[in-house]
Design a protein around this motif. Sequence first.
Motif, PDB file in Angstrom:
ATOM      1  N   ALA A 194       0.826  -1.179  -0.090  1.00 34.35           N
ATOM      2  CA  ALA A 194       0.033   0.122  -0.041  1.00 34.35           C
ATOM      3  C   ALA A 194       0.984   1.376   0.101  1.00 34.35           C
ATOM      4  O   ALA A 194       0.560   2.328  -0.784  1.00 34.35           O
ATOM      5  CB  ALA A 194      -0.802  -0.083   1.195  1.00 34.35           C
ATOM      6  N   ARG A 195       1.813   1.271   0.654  1.00 37.79           N
ATOM      7  CA  ARG A 195       2.893   2.575   0.657  1.00 37.79           C
ATOM      8  C   ARG A 195       3.226   2.626  -0.586  1.00 37.79           C
ATOM      9  O   ARG A 195       3.538   3.844  -0.920  1.00 37.79           O
ATOM     10  CB  ARG A 195       3.881   2.303   1.725  1.00 37.79           C
ATOM     11  N   GLY A 196       3.965   1.439  -1.361  1.00 34.41           N
ATOM     12  CA  GLY A 196       4.341   1.412  -2.624  1.00 34.41           C
ATOM     13  C   GLY A 196       3.333   2.111  -3.825  1.00 34.41           C
ATOM     14  O   GLY A 196       3.849   3.005  -4.577  1.00 34.41           O
ATOM     15  N   ILE A 197       2.120   1.924  -3.373  1.00 34.68           N
ATOM     16  CA  ILE A 197       1.124   2.619  -4.402  1.00 34.68           C
ATOM     17  C   ILE A 197       0.883   4.191  -3.908  1.00 34.68           C
ATOM     18  O   ILE A 197       0.980   4.839  -5.137  1.00 34.68           O
ATOM     19  CB  ILE A 197      -0.345   1.939  -3.894  1.00 34.68           C
ATOM     20  N   THR A 198       1.116   4.371  -2.921  1.00 33.92           N
ATOM     21  CA  THR A 198       1.074   5.950  -2.627  1.00 33.92           C
ATOM     22  C   THR A 198       2.315   6.536  -3.153  1.00 33.92           C
ATOM     23  O   THR A 198       2.362   7.623  -3.143  1.00 33.92           O
ATOM     24  CB  THR A 198       1.094   6.124  -0.834  1.00 33.92           C
ATOM     25  N   GLU A 199       3.532   5.911  -3.628  1.00 37.64           N
ATOM     26  CA  GLU A 199       4.625   6.534  -4.030  1.00 37.64           C
ATOM     27  C   GLU A 199       4.584   6.521  -5.514  1.00 37.64           C
ATOM     28  O   GLU A 199       5.491   7.140  -6.275  1.00 37.64           O
ATOM     29  CB  GLU A 199       5.862   5.764  -3.496  1.00 37.64           C
ATOM     30  N   LEU A 200       3.342   6.031  -6.118  1.00 35.96           N
ATOM     31  CA  LEU A 200       3.598   6.043  -7.730  1.00 35.96           C
ATOM     32  C   LEU A 200       2.852   7.055  -8.206  1.00 35.96           C
ATOM     33  O   LEU A 200       2.054   7.713  -7.642  1.00 35.96           O
ATOM     34  CB  LEU A 200       2.642   4.915  -8.172  1.00 35.96           C
ATOM     35  N   GLY A 201       3.318   7.907  -9.192  1.00 34.43           N
ATOM     36  CA  GLY A 201       2.722   9.153  -9.914  1.00 34.43           C
ATOM     37  C   GLY A 201       3.368  10.244  -8.762  1.00 34.43           C
ATOM     38  O   GLY A 201       4.186   9.894  -8.101  1.00 34.43           O
ATOM     39  N   SER A 202       2.746  11.350  -8.874  1.00 34.60           N
ATOM     40  CA  SER A 202       2.835  12.418  -8.094  1.00 34.60           C
ATOM     41  C   SER A 202       1.748  13.208  -7.782  1.00 34.60           C
ATOM     42  O   SER A 202       0.773  13.401  -8.607  1.00 34.60           O
ATOM     43  CB  SER A 202       4.036  13.460  -8.461  1.00 34.60           C
ATOM     44  N   ASP A 203       1.470  13.820  -6.712  1.00 38.84           N
ATOM     45  CA  ASP A 203       0.364  14.706  -6.233  1.00 38.84           C
ATOM     46  C   ASP A 203      -0.832  13.995  -6.147  1.00 38.84           C
ATOM     47  O   ASP A 203      -1.963  14.529  -6.709  1.00 38.84           O
ATOM     48  CB  ASP A 203       0.460  15.911  -6.979  1.00 38.84           C
ATOM     49  N   ASN A 204      -1.037  12.419  -6.200  1.00 35.78           N
ATOM     50  CA  ASN A 204      -2.418  11.883  -6.094  1.00 35.78           C
ATOM     51  C   ASN A 204      -2.936  11.956  -4.913  1.00 35.78           C
ATOM     52  O   ASN A 204      -2.360  12.306  -3.702  1.00 35.78           O
ATOM     53  CB  ASN A 204      -2.258  10.495  -6.606  1.00 35.78           C
ATOM     54  N   GLN A 205      -4.338  11.531  -4.695  1.00 35.71           N
ATOM     55  CA  GLN A 205      -4.985  11.366  -3.660  1.00 35.71           C
ATOM     56  C   GLN A 205      -5.171   9.863  -3.585  1.00 35.71           C
ATOM     57  O   GLN A 205      -6.015   9.474  -4.848  1.00 35.71           O
ATOM     58  CB  GLN A 205      -5.980  12.047  -3.338  1.00 35.71           C
ATOM     59  N   ILE A 206      -4.845   9.053  -2.705  1.00 42.17           N
ATOM     60  CA  ILE A 206      -5.243   7.526  -2.759  1.00 42.17           C
ATOM     61  C   ILE A 206      -6.364   7.342  -1.599  1.00 42.17           C
ATOM     62  O   ILE A 206      -6.261   7.605  -0.426  1.00 42.17           O
ATOM     63  CB  ILE A 206      -4.002   6.625  -2.569  1.00 42.17           C
ATOM     64  N   VAL A 207      -7.465   6.809  -2.093  1.00 42.44           N
ATOM     65  CA  VAL A 207      -8.361   6.420  -1.213  1.00 42.44           C
ATOM     66  C   VAL A 207      -8.609   4.892  -0.996  1.00 42.44           C
ATOM     67  O   VAL A 207      -8.956   4.063  -2.049  1.00 42.44           O
ATOM     68  CB  VAL A 207      -9.757   7.010  -1.284  1.00 42.44           C
ATOM     69  N   PHE A 208      -7.880   4.299   0.144  1.00 41.93           N
ATOM     70  CA  PHE A 208      -8.061   2.881   0.256  1.00 41.93           C
ATOM     71  C   PHE A 208      -9.382   2.212   0.866  1.00 41.93           C
ATOM     72  O   PHE A 208      -9.592   3.325   2.050  1.00 41.93           O
ATOM     73  CB  PHE A 208      -6.714   2.411   0.986  1.00 41.93           C
TER      74      PHE A 208
END
Length: 314
Positions: A279-293
Amino acid sequence: MKLRRVTTDGVRGLSDRFHDLTVRGGAAASVVVLIGPTGAGKTSFLDAIAAAKEDISPWGARHSSSKVVRHGAGAAKIRIEWELNDEERERMGAFAGPIESESIFSPTTPPGQGHDPRIEALLERYDHLPAHGKMEYFFAERTLAREAIGLSALDPSMQKRMRLDRDLRKHGALHKYLVELHLGLRERTGAPGPERFATAFARLCPGRAVLGLVRTGERMELMFDSGTNGPVPMQGLSHAEQQAVLFAGTFELLGLSRSIVLVDTPELHQSDADVAAFARGITELGSDNQIVFATGSSSLAEAIPGAVIIELRP
């Protein structure tokens, strides 16, 4: 673009409630974690966000009111407060603050009514440029299984139709895309695409590497290091490793930056020991995203510093 607040009223699977997705200081959170027991409405929350976006400006089919309105309720409302980035505010000519939308779902109310034309125009646009924000939904049944391959067209006008759907064919073009990427046919500005994909894959699947293309008969295959089993094609990877390909490939294909990314069950096929790192890896993909898990893993909620935690109850 990011979500600041979501309010639901009469929505199937959800209680009538106001949800604050901001951090201290008032900015929209970069990571939101929905937790709760089975039946609490975690998937319904993601579905509501997707339904509201498609009601404003659909990329695919608008959500039927019968699938949104709670049984026994005459109508459903989904109100969203959107936080815009600098490019979006300039495009809209909007003031510095957020902008609100209200989507009403009812058998007697035509869809897409009463929205600000500026936000309609903003949410209608779709391309694969990282500079332009999008919304993407990684639904819980996602797969790279060959039997799910359906949509192979890589043109953005085709790809956008499935971005907010829960359709097993959704990721069917990834094999074709990754082959073309490694053939040099899918380049954007910045670092080479194969390098970006390999870096993203390594974040999600440490200890494994992308080896490159080989020809097997009439077919080009992207090969991966599987450890003791040696080089294998995508379909030879474990289910957990295929999830890393799915996320890394989709982020690269769509140019997911400045985007809202909905992820249902990030723990899918992951061991308890690996899910937090994944999950932490997903948050590091792209830039300035908002991830909603949306997750049933309590450990995941504790593993992402700064995440806004929203606890849902049946």
